[in-house]
Structure formats: C-alpha cells, structure tokens
Scaffold this motif. Structure first.
Motif, PDB file in Angstrom:
ATOM      1  N   GLN A 174       0.756  24.107 -23.692  1.00  0.00           N
ATOM      2  CA  GLN A 174       0.583  24.883 -22.467  1.00  0.00           C
ATOM      3  C   GLN A 174      -0.878  25.119 -22.087  1.00  0.00           C
ATOM      4  O   GLN A 174      -1.173  25.860 -21.154  1.00  0.00           O
ATOM      5  N   TYR A 176      -4.807  23.642 -20.899  1.00  0.00           N
ATOM      6  CA  TYR A 176      -5.264  22.919 -19.709  1.00  0.00           C
ATOM      7  C   TYR A 176      -4.787  21.472 -19.708  1.00  0.00           C
ATOM      8  O   TYR A 176      -4.968  20.733 -20.668  1.00  0.00           O
ATOM      9  N   GLY A 177      -4.126  21.103 -18.614  1.00  0.00           N
ATOM     10  CA  GLY A 177      -3.659  19.727 -18.448  1.00  0.00           C
ATOM     11  C   GLY A 177      -2.554  19.329 -19.406  1.00  0.00           C
ATOM     12  O   GLY A 177      -2.212  18.142 -19.487  1.00  0.00           O
ATOM     13  N   GLY A 178      -2.010  20.268 -20.149  1.00  0.00           N
ATOM     14  CA  GLY A 178      -0.968  19.943 -21.114  1.00  0.00           C
ATOM     15  C   GLY A 178      -1.473  19.216 -22.339  1.00  0.00           C
ATOM     16  O   GLY A 178      -0.687  18.708 -23.142  1.00  0.00           O
ATOM     17  N   HIS A 205      -8.645  33.538 -14.378  1.00  0.00           N
ATOM     18  CA  HIS A 205      -7.995  32.494 -15.177  1.00  0.00           C
ATOM     19  C   HIS A 205      -6.588  32.215 -14.657  1.00  0.00           C
ATOM     20  O   HIS A 205      -6.167  31.058 -14.537  1.00  0.00           O
ATOM     21  N   PHE A 209      -5.733  28.553 -13.439  1.00  0.00           N
ATOM     22  CA  PHE A 209      -5.028  27.737 -14.424  1.00  0.00           C
ATOM     23  C   PHE A 209      -3.555  28.093 -14.609  1.00  0.00           C
ATOM     24  O   PHE A 209      -2.864  27.451 -15.393  1.00  0.00           O
ATOM     25  N   ARG A 211       0.397  28.204 -13.873  1.00  0.00           N
ATOM     26  CA  ARG A 211       1.320  27.229 -13.306  1.00  0.00           C
ATOM     27  C   ARG A 211       2.026  27.839 -12.101  1.00  0.00           C
ATOM     28  O   ARG A 211       2.401  29.005 -12.112  1.00  0.00           O
ATOM     29  N   ASN A 254     -11.373  23.898  -8.637  1.00  0.00           N
ATOM     30  CA  ASN A 254     -10.778  24.134  -9.964  1.00  0.00           C
ATOM     31  C   ASN A 254      -9.348  24.662  -9.884  1.00  0.00           C
ATOM     32  O   ASN A 254      -8.902  25.412 -10.753  1.00  0.00           O
ATOM     33  N   GLU A 256      -6.688  22.490  -9.625  1.00  0.00           N
ATOM     34  CA  GLU A 256      -5.839  21.311  -9.815  1.00  0.00           C
ATOM     35  C   GLU A 256      -4.561  21.590 -10.593  1.00  0.00           C
ATOM     36  O   GLU A 256      -3.551  20.893 -10.412  1.00  0.00           O
ATOM     37  N   GLU A 257      -4.566  22.610 -11.430  1.00  0.00           N
ATOM     38  CA  GLU A 257      -3.366  22.935 -12.210  1.00  0.00           C
ATOM     39  C   GLU A 257      -2.237  23.482 -11.326  1.00  0.00           C
ATOM     40  O   GLU A 257      -1.085  23.533 -11.754  1.00  0.00           O
ATOM     41  N   ARG A 258      -2.582  23.875 -10.103  1.00  0.00           N
ATOM     42  CA  ARG A 258      -1.575  24.448  -9.201  1.00  0.00           C
ATOM     43  C   ARG A 258      -1.078  23.451  -8.151  1.00  0.00           C
ATOM     44  O   ARG A 258      -0.344  23.832  -7.232  1.00  0.00           O
TER      45      ARG A 258
END
Length: 274
Positions: A174, A176-178, A205, A209, A211, A254, A256-258
């Motif tokens: 879980q 960053y980026g898996g 955070h 980051f 989800r 920053n 990109e995780e979403r």
C-alpha cells in the motif's frame, strides 16, 4: 521522555506507531514496523536493538507479550526501558522499567499498546486510550494514531515540553505506487507544536497519496470534461486526449496516485479549480 501508541488496524492489514517527545527526532529512534508482522516502540533510554530483534520475533508468530518478555529479559538495562508491541493478532503488550522517570506507565488492549514516561501524569495515557477506542475503526490507521497522540498531547504530554512527533504505518503493497509497504512515514523533528504540524503534514500526505474513493469518482465527460479541459489548457496542458492532459498536470502536482482513467477524484477537481 516520550509518549506513544502502537496499534493494528481493525481489519488487521496495517500496523503503525505514533510518537511525540521533548527529544530531537523521536521518529528516528522510537518506531519500527513490518507489514503483516507487527509494530513496536522503544523509548526511555531506547534500546534500538529492540527494533530488529522484536520484529524478528513477531515474524515467527511470537505473541506481543512474549516479545516484550524476551526482549527485556535479555537486556541488563531493562530498568530504564519502556516498550510497546503489537503483533498480527491479539492484545498489545507494554513494559515500563522500574527506573523510568515518573510519571511512567502504559495501557493495552486488543490491537494496541500505549505508553509514556516523564509525563504530566496517568491522564496522558488514559486520554490516548479513550481517543483510540472512540475513533472510527474504519478510518485510516494513521489518522486514528494521530487522534490518540493529539489527545495525549492535549492532556499534558511530556512534562518537559514539546519538540518532535512522528507517525509510521505499514501495510502490504500500500505504499507509493504499490511498490512499497510503507504507507505513511512522516516526521516533525524539531518544532514548537509538533503534533499540530504532524497533523498538517498528514493532511497533505492524504491529499497527494491517498487512494480515491470509488464511490465518489466523477465521470469525466460532458460539462465537467469541458471545464477540466479549459482549466488544464490555462496551465499549459493541451493534449487532445483529456486523460493524458490530466495525467500530465497531475504528475507535476504530485497527484498521480489519485488518477483514474475516464474519471475524476473530487479532491483533484477542487485542487485543479483552486
């Protein structure tokens, strides 16, 4: 010299530690955790060897109470140590040596251990336990840990004052980026109000980051797509493929995780509009 909470998420997936102290960079010393294994906090003349040794014991399925017993029995300096341990299942365990500076002590329960030394009094750990038990079990573990930590701080905390705070949470895949198990690793090393600053950092955070919630995603079409395209163009992102343009902007911000192709996280939309 420190107060901390070591805990496991309600679903058993995540483990973590939150700590505060009148001590420089307590987050560099106190916490240790391994995904799927457990977590621990070593404090009051901390024995840093407890961290790898304790995780190694937890990895074999040793119960938290037995980890505490084993680590302290082998330590000639145990009278000045304080330790909290949580494993993959069962109650947490805590230890306070007889030589720890007053007030010192701890409390435990299913999936948590709370401990502190040089505190204003037992009300600190009591407030932390109450806040932990009252928090939403479905909430992210880092948020629950911080809620408990701030309750202890508000109740008096370290009687010498404030300096540092940290939160460290792990969960399988879980990060960053898996590609990592480290879900949250935030430290405030030297600050006049470290718990408040740690809360600010956790909010940032979470935005960057966290989800996206599938139930809140907005279809990226119609009037929304037109608005997003216009906002992105104003920022120099003019790719004809809207998903590509959005991803390009999100990477710079920053966020990109979403990103979810064909959809938009409302938090991302609010950030884009701002």
């Amino acid at each position: 010299m420190t107060f901390s909470i070591v805990a496991r998420s309600a679903d058993g997936v995540a483990h973590g530690v939150a700590v505060a102290s009148k001590f420089l960079a307590a987050g560099a010393v106190v916490p240790a955790a391994e995904a799927g294994v457990g977590a621990l906090a070593t404090q009051s003349y901390a024995n840093l060897a407890y961290r790898p040794q304790g995780l190694a014991m937890l990895r074999t399925g040793t119960l938290a109470a037995d980890v505490v017993a084993g680590l302290t029995a082998a330590d000639p300096g145990r009278a000045q140590r304080q330790l909290g341990v949580v494993g993959a299942a069962g109650d947490g365990a805590t230890f306070t040596g007889t030589g720890c500076h007053a007030w010192a002590g701890g409390v435990t329960g299913d999936g948590y251990a709370i401990q502190g030394n040089i505190l204003t009094g037992p009300e600190v750990v009591a407030a932390m336990e109450q806040a932990w038990l009252a928090s939403d079990p479905a909430a992210p573990l880092a948020a629950r840990l911080l809620t408990a930590l701030r309750a202890g701080d508000a109740a008096g905390g370290d009687r010498r004052g404030r300096q540092s705070a940290a939160v460290y949470v792990v969960a399988p895949g879980q990060g960053y980026g898996g590609t990592s198990d480290v879900l949250v690793d935030l430290r405030v090393d030297d600050h006049p109000d470290p718990c408040a600053e740690l809360a600010r950092l956790l909010d940032v955070h979470t935005l960057l980051f966290g989800r996206p919630d599938p139930d809140t995603l907005l279809p990226l079409d119609g009037a929304l797509a037109d608005e997003v395209r216009e906002l992105l163009a104003a920022r120099g992102h003019t790719d004809s493929d809207l998903d590509a343009a959005l991803a390009g902007w999100a990477g710079i911000e920053n966020l990109e995780e979403r990103m979810v192709p064909g959809h938009l996280d409302p938090l991302v939309l609010a950030h884009l509009r701002a």
